[in-house]
Design a protein around this motif. Structure first.
Motif, short mmCIF file in Angstrom:
data_model
loop_
_atom_site.label_atom_id
_atom_site.label_comp_id
_atom_site.label_asym_id
_atom_site.label_seq_id
_atom_site.Cartn_x
_atom_site.Cartn_y
_atom_site.Cartn_z
N LYS A 183 -9.33 -1.68 -2.76
CA LYS A 183 -9.21 -2.56 -1.59
C LYS A 183 -10.32 -2.21 -0.63
O LYS A 183 -10.63 -1.03 -0.45
CB LYS A 183 -7.83 -2.32 -0.92
CG LYS A 183 -6.63 -2.61 -1.81
CD LYS A 183 -5.35 -2.13 -1.14
CE LYS A 183 -5.30 -0.61 -1.16
NZ LYS A 183 -4.06 -0.08 -0.55
N ASP A 223 0.88 -1.17 0.00
CA ASP A 223 0.00 0.00 0.00
C ASP A 223 0.92 1.22 0.00
O ASP A 223 2.10 1.12 0.38
CB ASP A 223 -0.84 -0.08 1.29
CG ASP A 223 -1.64 1.17 1.51
OD1 ASP A 223 -2.30 1.63 0.57
OD2 ASP A 223 -1.58 1.72 2.62
N ILE A 224 0.41 2.37 -0.42
CA ILE A 224 1.27 3.56 -0.47
C ILE A 224 1.02 4.51 0.71
O ILE A 224 1.90 4.69 1.57
CB ILE A 224 1.08 4.34 -1.80
CG1 ILE A 224 1.51 3.47 -2.99
CG2 ILE A 224 1.85 5.65 -1.78
CD1 ILE A 224 1.34 4.13 -4.34
N ASP A 225 -0.19 5.08 0.76
CA ASP A 225 -0.45 6.10 1.80
C ASP A 225 -0.51 5.45 3.18
O ASP A 225 -1.33 4.58 3.42
CB ASP A 225 -1.78 6.82 1.50
CG ASP A 225 -1.67 7.62 0.21
OD1 ASP A 225 -2.38 7.27 -0.75
OD2 ASP A 225 -0.86 8.56 0.16
N THR A 277 -2.52 0.63 -4.46
CA THR A 277 -3.04 1.77 -3.70
C THR A 277 -4.49 2.08 -4.03
O THR A 277 -4.93 1.85 -5.18
CB THR A 277 -2.21 3.04 -3.98
OG1 THR A 277 -2.79 4.16 -3.28
CG2 THR A 277 -2.16 3.37 -5.47
N ASN A 278 -5.24 2.57 -3.05
CA ASN A 278 -6.60 3.08 -3.33
C ASN A 278 -6.51 4.54 -3.77
O ASN A 278 -7.52 5.21 -3.94
CB ASN A 278 -7.49 2.96 -2.08
CG ASN A 278 -8.11 1.58 -1.98
OD1 ASN A 278 -7.97 0.75 -2.90
ND2 ASN A 278 -8.78 1.29 -0.88
N GLY A 279 -5.29 5.02 -3.88
CA GLY A 279 -5.09 6.38 -4.37
C GLY A 279 -5.24 6.43 -5.89
O GLY A 279 -5.41 5.41 -6.54
N TRP A 318 -8.09 7.96 5.29
CA TRP A 318 -6.75 7.60 4.81
C TRP A 318 -5.72 8.48 5.51
O TRP A 318 -6.05 9.49 6.13
CB TRP A 318 -6.65 7.71 3.30
CG TRP A 318 -6.84 9.07 2.70
CD1 TRP A 318 -7.95 9.85 2.77
CD2 TRP A 318 -5.89 9.80 1.92
NE1 TRP A 318 -7.77 11.02 2.09
CE2 TRP A 318 -6.51 11.02 1.56
CE3 TRP A 318 -4.58 9.56 1.50
CZ2 TRP A 318 -5.86 11.98 0.78
CZ3 TRP A 318 -3.93 10.51 0.72
CH2 TRP A 318 -4.56 11.70 0.37
N ASP A 346 -12.38 3.82 0.72
CA ASP A 346 -11.77 4.26 2.00
C ASP A 346 -12.56 5.40 2.65
O ASP A 346 -12.68 6.48 2.09
CB ASP A 346 -10.34 4.74 1.77
CG ASP A 346 -9.39 3.59 1.54
OD1 ASP A 346 -8.22 3.85 1.23
OD2 ASP A 346 -9.84 2.43 1.65
N ASP A 400 -1.66 -0.13 5.95
CA ASP A 400 -1.86 0.62 7.20
C ASP A 400 -3.33 0.68 7.61
O ASP A 400 -3.66 1.21 8.67
CB ASP A 400 -1.35 2.07 7.03
CG ASP A 400 -2.26 2.86 6.09
OD1 ASP A 400 -2.85 3.86 6.52
OD2 ASP A 400 -2.39 2.45 4.92
N ASN A 431 -12.80 3.65 -4.93
CA ASN A 431 -12.07 3.55 -3.67
C ASN A 431 -13.02 3.71 -2.50
O ASN A 431 -13.63 4.76 -2.35
CB ASN A 431 -11.00 4.66 -3.65
CG ASN A 431 -10.42 4.90 -2.26
OD1 ASN A 431 -10.63 4.11 -1.34
ND2 ASN A 431 -9.70 5.99 -2.12
#
Ligand code: G3P
Ligand code: MG
Length: 376
Positions: free
Chosen positions: A276, A22-24, A55-57, A238, A235, A317, A233
């Motif tokens: 995700k 994952d990124i963020d 990523t969800n970005g 985040w 989320d 995360d 996404n």
């Protein structure tokens, strides 16, 4: 197979495992590198251990984002090992005419300016309209449009067809709505999406009670079998450079659902949500990972036999997306996905994560070391 070196253990030969990062909240907080992120990825790259970023970005085309990330992380990344929230939407323009949305007229919202429109067009969508295009051509659609009008005028394009709800057959008709990234103007986007959800066949300015009331005759936009509303996404929160988690695209989804429920008394609203923790995104990511790994380990043109991928370490995360997704994903290639939760993002140390990871570690470097020792 393993020999000690500065970062723990090194792998020689062909690994039957890989990592998904994952990124963020794992590698970055907004544009700030998280300590250990660059070293961790460099280590895997230097030891030929496959990994992807998942990523969800989004909000930038993959080709643009991988150049930025390669520079920041000091590791060569390509589109071959990079999956963003909206990347799987590429699949919707493939396939034959009957299934493909390539030639349909879609509304795309989210992100800055025309970036998400440009991404959709680079994916192959031919007729992309934004809420700003509609507002500039049809200002009465949203009364509070003065504050952002300059922004919209600077980014709008003429509509492919005018909005003429008295003559639906010649009017602009939207076939589907895509939220590519967090919307910047929730009010305008909510109004236009609600108008479409309540419309007759996606013609703005028309109204079909059917969409909100199943007892009425079928003439609503939502009634034909085609999915109409796509989110990239889920989320709700985040991790950014703010010390507390920020509302993500999942917040807009909840807000829109609230307006829909208040409008229709809770009528069914079918949404297609990827990102995700949804299996569709993990399935897509595993396919990308397997293709990348085969190229990486199979050698350019040597076509060495590549041993099957047995295990993927998902480092994230956010228990609601990264951990839940990896825990629940059933690989069609027989790979076991293990979830590693880090403390550098959304998850708050000392609390019980909503979805139990395989292991909780401090940060991404510890995650890589744990994975390598697991495989040692
Ligand atoms: O908008 C990005 C955010 O929702 C989370 O991104 O990298 O933690 O999946 P990431
Ligand atoms: Mg994250």
């Amino acid at each position: 197979r393993f020999s000690n070196n500065g970062a723990g253990v090194a792998v020689d030969g062909m690994s039957s495992f890989a990592f998904a990062f994952d990124i963020d909240g794992v590698l970055l907080r907004s544009s700030t590198l998280i300590p250990g992120a660059s070293e961790a990825l460099k280590y895997l790259h230097d030891n030929n251990i496959p990994f992807i970023l998942l990523t969800n970005g989004g909000g930038k085309h993959e080709s643009t984002r991988v150049v930025e990330l390669s520079k920041k992380l000091g590791v060569p990344l390509t589109e071959e090992n990079f999956v963003q929230s909206h990347t799987p939407f590429k699949q919707l323009v493939e396939g034959d005419e009957s299934e493909s949305l390539k030639d349909k007229t879609i509304l795309v919202t989210g992100g800055d300016g025309n970036k998400c429109r440009n991404i959709a067009e680079m994916y192959g969508f031919k007729n992309v309209v934004t809420p700003g295009d509609i507002l500039v051509s049809y200002p009465s659609i949203w009364p509070f449009n003065q504050s952002f009008s300059e922004h919209y005028i600077n980014n709008a394009r003429p509509l492919p067809r005018s909005v003429d709800y008295e003559n639906p057959s010649t009017s602009l008709k939207i076939d589907a709505v895509f939220v590519f990234n967090s919307p910047r103007d929730w009010a305008l986007d909510s109004q236009i999406i609600l108008d479409l959800l309540l419309s007759k066949d996606g013609v703005l300015g028309t109204y079909s009670q059917k969409n909100g009331d199943s007892s009425l005759p079928n003439n609503g936009w939502l009634q034909d079998c085609q999915p109409k509303l796509f989110f990239s996404n889920p989320d709700l929160f985040w991790a950014t450079n703010h010390h507390l988690p920020r509302i993500g695209q999942g917040g807009f989804q909840a807000s829109l659902q609230g307006v829909w429920d208040a409008t229709t008394g809770g009528a069914t609203l079918d949404k297609t949500i990827i990102g995700k923790p949804h299996a569709a995104t993990y399935k897509y990511a595993e396919r990308v990972l397997n293709k990348h790994r085969t190229q990486l380990l199979g050698g350019e043109g040597e076509h060495k036999k590549v041993i099957r991928l047995n295990r993927v370490f998902m480092v994230g995360d956010n228990p609601e997306s990264d951990i839940r997704g990896a825990n629940e994903f059933k690989s069609s290639h027989g790979a076991e996905w293990s979830s590693i939760l880090v403390k550098t993002g959304v998850y708050r140390e000392g609390t019980k994560p909503a979805y139990e990871p395989t292991v909780i570690v401090d940060d991404v470097m510890e995650a890589v070391k744990w994975g390598l020792q697991e495989e040692g």
